[in-house]
Structures are given as structure tokens and as C-alpha cells.
Design an enzyme around this catalytic site. Structure first.
Site, short mmCIF file in Angstrom:
data_model
loop_
_atom_site.label_atom_id
_atom_site.label_comp_id
_atom_site.label_asym_id
_atom_site.label_seq_id
_atom_site.Cartn_x
_atom_site.Cartn_y
_atom_site.Cartn_z
CG ASP A 232 -1.76 1.17 1.43
OD1 ASP A 232 -2.79 1.20 0.75
OD2 ASP A 232 -1.44 2.06 2.25
CD GLU A 301 -2.33 2.50 -3.48
OE1 GLU A 301 -3.50 2.88 -3.61
OE2 GLU A 301 -1.67 2.68 -2.42
C1 NOJ Z 1 -4.24 3.39 -0.32
C2 NOJ Z 1 -5.42 2.52 -0.01
O1 NOJ Z 1 -5.80 1.83 -1.17
C3 NOJ Z 1 -6.48 3.41 0.54
O2 NOJ Z 1 -7.72 2.77 0.65
C4 NOJ Z 1 -6.00 3.91 1.88
O3 NOJ Z 1 -6.94 4.82 2.39
C5 NOJ Z 1 -4.65 4.61 1.75
N1 NOJ Z 1 -3.72 3.89 0.93
C6 NOJ Z 1 -4.02 4.80 3.09
O4 NOJ Z 1 -3.54 3.57 3.56
#
Ligand code: NOJ
Length: 590
Positions: A232, A301
Site C-alpha cells: 500500500d 501501489e
Molecule cells: C491506499 C489505499 O488503497 C487506501 O484505501 C487507503 O486509504 C490509503 N492507501 C491509506 O492507507
């Protein structure tokens, strides 16, 4: 070549055919690994299947649905965060990285899930959240108190004093539009950094103890048998140590203090980040059983500029992720886009990818409006044909195989903190609730998601018609998706060349071919009028008749129909996959 057709009732099509080879057959003598040959399917656990009637999806629900996913033909599931968490950001605020959140189940439930999926031949990936923890994590509570070794696990800074009094150390802003990214802590008498919610303090990756601690989190789950992770918000993990202010972005849509009012050149994609990604790769690779075995993988991501994204692949001396997500179809493609723009989306990812690294295509996730709503519910088959038949791994967000649409969530029902932070006037623009509404299983109460009194988010009112069970009965998005899944297993789609054609302003075509395996032609009408196209303009050596392999629900054609190569009629948003082989026997047996 320019040809102009005039035909009663049909759009005048200016067939300016543009054709190019933009991807050469994949040449890897070691063959492909499981994450390259199988679809990765994101399960948003809170909304998938509730088995204890509390209105929230759980691990036992995921386990219960294994046959659906096996039948769908996907290769791996990625579970959105299931770890202990007070759920301020629905699981992305973790208070214990090595424990399961009780709303979702127990460690025993998780082990059962893992076993069940492995027995079904499906890999299991977890969501790893390296940038921050919950403010209720024991490490943070101890860091506040400066208890070693936790003292510098988080990013703490002294205030600056101006004539207005005590101020945060710089102008950095939080993503969820809550203003400053710094929060004052009375007890420690310092500010801590939180690039997301106040309840999500950022880790300090300049602390070697923290770095090791987070590697141990990876090892904990790898030892338990998971096949890898989705990492993430990786681009957030380092910030400039000298705390320079970020410049204004000039974004006309941002209000003062909105996250996007600044250009985040000092808080995203810092050089140290890539070194950390490389170290994580080493942890993952230490679980290899042999030189050519990937066995465990990770994907990253990051919503970043293309040159920064590509560095997450690493290089030959310092490997990075197996891939960073390709969000180009989310970020650079919309309802206005024509065939040329679609070609650019495809070509720009493939042109920028480092030599020998593997592409991927993402259409949606829990943070973005549903692809069927962003584009057009009728384009869902066409856009998934592109996603699944272009070279590279497909990442599907659960429900997209049904063409699920966003669910309208009223202000009084809204729960996503991003939407709540901006208030009733602007919440519809920022809220992520619509794409998180429950999976549509059948036409029973709550679409079969939960038999409790109230799901955590409302179910889409179209559930009686658009649900999974209904879609098994007729020509549907689900059936199209399954046909495409089987095509993804063919040697042509796994290894073949890619040629892209702009057949008209609104019709994009592409072909995949590999040695003497069948060649597949895909045509997609992005426009709002019926179009006629002539594939001979793209390749004059084609036979005059092609066979339909897969057709979109709105095409008026079915598998096995024959079409004339120089006169392919496509309704608005319709799409076809065609092959030159005329008999089923000629088709690859996959
Ligand atoms: C990306 C995640 O996909 C999202 O849902 C989240 O709020 C943020 N990162 C913070 O972790």
C-alpha cells in the site's frame, strides 16, 4: 490509407487506419510464473460475504465463496487489509500487523481460508501497509512516551514559533483533505506526521529498528504460507529530511489546504524509497525454493508520474517489485477518450516499461469509482477485453466481472473519512463509498451479501437484476468475463506480439499473434454511434471471413458467428474478439 463509407443509418466512418507493432512476443526461456499467467482478483473483504450477520464481510465469507472464484478461473486473490484495526480508514489503520481484526475473524479462520484456496489452486496475497500504523498501535503509544526502541519509530518534529504562536514544521498536507499533515501531541510536546488520517501516524523509515520490524511482519505472513503482497501507498514512505515546503500546484479544482493544491515533490517517490523496495524484494526472494521459482511476489501501489512508477520495477542489479500497478486506464482514460487516446494509454505503459519486465492492467479498486460507472455500463465487456487480452497480468476488482456499478450513497449514510472530511457540499467528489458497496450475489435480501438487518453500506438497488446468479442464466458480463479468462490462458495471449490499429476515430483494434497459434483480433467501439470497420485496412492479408470468439453483450453477435472482415458492424460501446481460424478444432485447446 483513407476510406470514407457512406451508409444509410450508420455513422460516416473515416477509416484512417493506423497500425503499429508495439510489443514483441515475450521471450523468456524459463516460461512464465503464476502471477503472470493467472488473474489477480481483489477481494474487498468488508463487502464480499458476511457470514455472522453483522453486516460486514468476513474471512469465513471469503472461504465460503471459493467455488465461485475457482469457477471464475482466477489465479490469485488479494485480500484488502484484514489485520487488527479500529477501522478509521477501514483497515488501512492497523493496530497489530500480526493479528486478524475480530470483525473479520481469527487467525484460525485465516489459516482455514489459506488452506481452502491453496487446495483450490488459488494463491493468496495480503495487503501490506508499510507507510503508517493506527494511532492505537502499541508502537505509537510507546513512541509518544519515548520508550526505547520505539522513540523514533514515527516522524516526530518540533514546532516552529511565529507571531501566531506554535506552528507545524512546514506546509505539508494530508491526503484526505483534513489540512496539515502534522498533528500536535500534547504528551510528547512534538508534532507527528500523518500523510493520511490523524489516526494514521507515518512510520520513520530512517529508523533501522522500524525497518527490521516491518520486514518481520512480512516474514510472519510468508512463514504462514501467503504467496505475496500488495504494498500500500509505497511512494509515501520517505520524505525529504530537511522538511522543505512543497510548492503550490496551481490545480484549479483544489481549494486552499486541499491535498492536491500542492505539488508533492518532497513527500512522494523519494530516492530512498527505491532502496527500501529493493530490500523488501530480498525478503520476498529469500522464500524462493530455487533460482527460477518466484513462489512469492509483490506488487506496489503508487499513483505517480510514469518515470517514477517505472523505477519500482528496479533494475538488474537491484530488483524491485514484480510490478507497480498500471493505473493508466484509471488515470488517463475516460468517457471522452477516443481510439487514439486508448492507443496512447496502451503504448505509453508498454514503451516505458523497463526491458524484460512484465506489464499489468488495472481498471478499478476500492479507491476509484467503478469502471462501469466511470466509462459506460455497456463498455464493460469491451474494456475488459482490452485489459485481459493485452500482454500482461490482469488485476480485477471484485464485482467488475459482473459490470457492477457505483451505488449512490446519501450524505447521512456516508462513512468514508475522505468524503466526511470535505463535507456535504463536496463529499460526492471525494467519497469512496460508492465503489465499496456489497457484492451482488443473488436477488435475496441484501443481494445475498448478508442476512443481518443492515449491511455497513447500502446494496445497489439494481441487485435484483444485475446479480451474479442471474448472470449465469443468459448472455451476460459474467459469461463474457469467463470466456475471456479462458482466452488469457492461450499461448497467443500469454506470449504473443501486439499490434494496435486505430480503425476510426472511435474504434480501436488490436491483434495478438504467436507463432502458428491462432491470431486474435479485438475491436472496440468507444463511440456513441454504430460504426462499420474494415480490418483489411489494418492487415490486407486477412481472410475475408472471421469467426467471433467472444462478443460483448450488446454486440448482437454470439460466439461462433461469422463476420465479413471488411464490413464489421459495431453498435455503440460494442466489442468483439475474432479469430482467423474457422473451426473449433483449429483453436488452441486451452
Ligand atoms: C491506499 C489505499 O488503497 C487506501 O484505501 C487507503 O486509504 C490509503 N492507501 C491509506 O492507507
Amino acid at each position: 490509407m483513407i476510406r470514407i463509407f457512406f451508409s444509410l443509418g450508420l455513422a460516416i466512418t473515416h477509416n484512417v487506419v493506423y497500425s503499429e507493432n508495439i510489443y514483441k512476443a515475450y521471450n523468456n526461456t524459463n516460461g512464465l510464473d503464476w502471477w503472470q499467467t493467472g488473474i489477480i482478483y481483489q477481494v474487498y473483504v468488508r463487502s464480499f460475504k458476511d457470514t455472522n450477520s453483522d453486516g460486514i464481510g468476513d474471512l469465513n465469507g471469503v472461504t465460503q465463496k471459493v467455488n465461485y472464484l475457482k469457477d471464475l478461473g482466477i489465479g490469485a486473490i488479494w485480500l484488502s487489509p484484514i489485520f487488527e484495526s479500529p477501522q478509521f480508514d477501514f483497515g488501512y489503520d492497523i493496530s497489530n500487523f500480526k493479528q486478524i481484526e475480530k470483525v473479520f475473524g481469527t487467525l484460525a479462520d485465516f489459516d482455514r481460508l489459506l488452506n481452502t484456496y491453496h487446495n483450490a489452486g488459488i494463491k493468496v496475497l495480503l495487503d501490506f501497509v508499510p507507510n503508517h500504523s493506527s494511532h492505537l498501535h502499541e508502537w505509537f503509544l510507546k513512541s509518544v512516551k519515548k520508550i526505547p526502541p520505539f522513540t523514533d519509530y514515527y516522524v516526530w518534529e518540533d514546532p516552529v514559533y511565529t507571531k501566531e504562536g506554535k506552528q507545524p514544521p512546514n506546509n505539508w498536507l494530508a491526503v484526505f483533505n483534513s489540512g496539515s499533515a502534522w498533528e500536535w501531541n500534547e504528551e510528547r510536546q512534538q508534532y507527528y506526521l500523518h500523510q493520511f488520517l490523524v489516526e494514521q501516524p507515518d512510520f520513520n523509515y530512517r529508523s533501522p529498528m522500524l525497518v527490521e520490524e516491518m520486514k518481520n511482519v512480512l516474514r510472519f505472513w510468508l512463514d504462514r504460507g501467503v504467496d505475496g503482497f500488495r504494498f500500500d501507498a509505497v511512494n509515501f514512505i520517505f520524505e525529504r529530511a530537511d522538511l522543505v515546503n512543497e510548492p503550490e500546484s496551481g490545480d484549479p479544482e483544489s481549494e486552499p489546504n486541499d491535498y492536491y493544491s500542492l505539488n508533492h515533490i518532497y513527500t512522494l517517490d523519494q530516492p530512498e524509497t527505491y532502496e527500501m523496495v529493493h530490500q523488501w524484494r530480498e525478503v520476498i526472494d529469500s522464500y524462493k525454493k530455487s533460482e527460477n521459482d518466484t513462489s512469492r511476489m509483490f506488487m506496489v501501489e503508487c499513483y505517480s508520474p510514469v518515470d517514477k512508477i517505472m523505477q519500482y520495477y528496479g533494475n538488474d542489479t537491484a530488483l524491485g517489485a514484480h510490478f507497480p500497478f498500471n493505473f493508466f486506464f484509471i488515470e488517463h482514460f475516460n468517457r471522452q477518450s477516443d481510439a487514439k487516446q486508448m492507443r496512447d494509454v496502451i503504448a505509453s505503459w508498454l514503451a516505458n516499461i523497463p526491458e524484460g519486465r512484465w506489464p499489468n492492467w488495472v481498471l478499478g479498486n476500492h479507491d476509484k469509482n467503478r469502471v462501469a460507472s466511470r466509462l459506460d455500463s455497456m463498455l464493460i465487456d469491451g474494456i475488459q477485453m482490452a485489459q485481459m487480452l493485452l500482454p500482461g497480468t490482469t488485476v480485477t476488482y471484485n464485482g467488475d466481472e459482473l459490470g457492477m456499478e457505483d451505488t449512490y450513497i446519501r450524505w447521512d449514510e456516508a462513512v468514508d473519512p475522505w468524503g466526511l472530511n470535505v463535507g456535504i457540499r463536496r463529499y460526492e467528489k471525494f467519497t469512496r463509498d460508492p465503489q465499496r458497496s456489497p457484492f451482488l450475489w443473488d436477488n435475496s435480501l441484501n443481494a445475498g451479501f448478508s442476512d443481518g438487518p443492515k449491511p455497513w453500506l447500502p446494496v445497489n438497488p439494481k441487485f435484483w437484476r444485475d446479480n451474479m446468479q442471474q448472470q449465469t442464466k443468459y448472455k451476460s458480463h459474467l459469461r463474457t468475463y469467463k470466456q475471456l479468462v479462458s482466452l488469457t490462458k492461450s499461448p497467443t495471449i500469454l506470449y504473443g506480439d501486439l499490434n494496435v490499429f486505430i480503425l476510426s476515430k472511435w474504434v480501436l483494434g488490436f491483434s495478438r499473434s504467436y507463432l502458428d497459434h491462432p491470431t486474435y483480433f479485438v475491436v472496440i467501439n468507444l463511440g456513441s454511434e454504430t460504426e462499420r470497420v474494415n480490418l483489411l485496412n489494418a492487415r490486407y492479408t486477412l481472410p475475408h471471413i472471421l469467426k467471433v470468439k467472444v462478443s460483448s453483450v450488446n454486440s448482437g453477435l454470439v460466439t461462433g458467428n461469422l463476420v465479413r472482415t471488411e464490413n464489421i458492424i459495431l453498435r455503440p460501446k460494442a466489442a468483439l474478439v475474432m479469430t482467423t481460424s474457422r473451426t473449433n478444432e483449429d483453436d488452441d485447446n486451452f
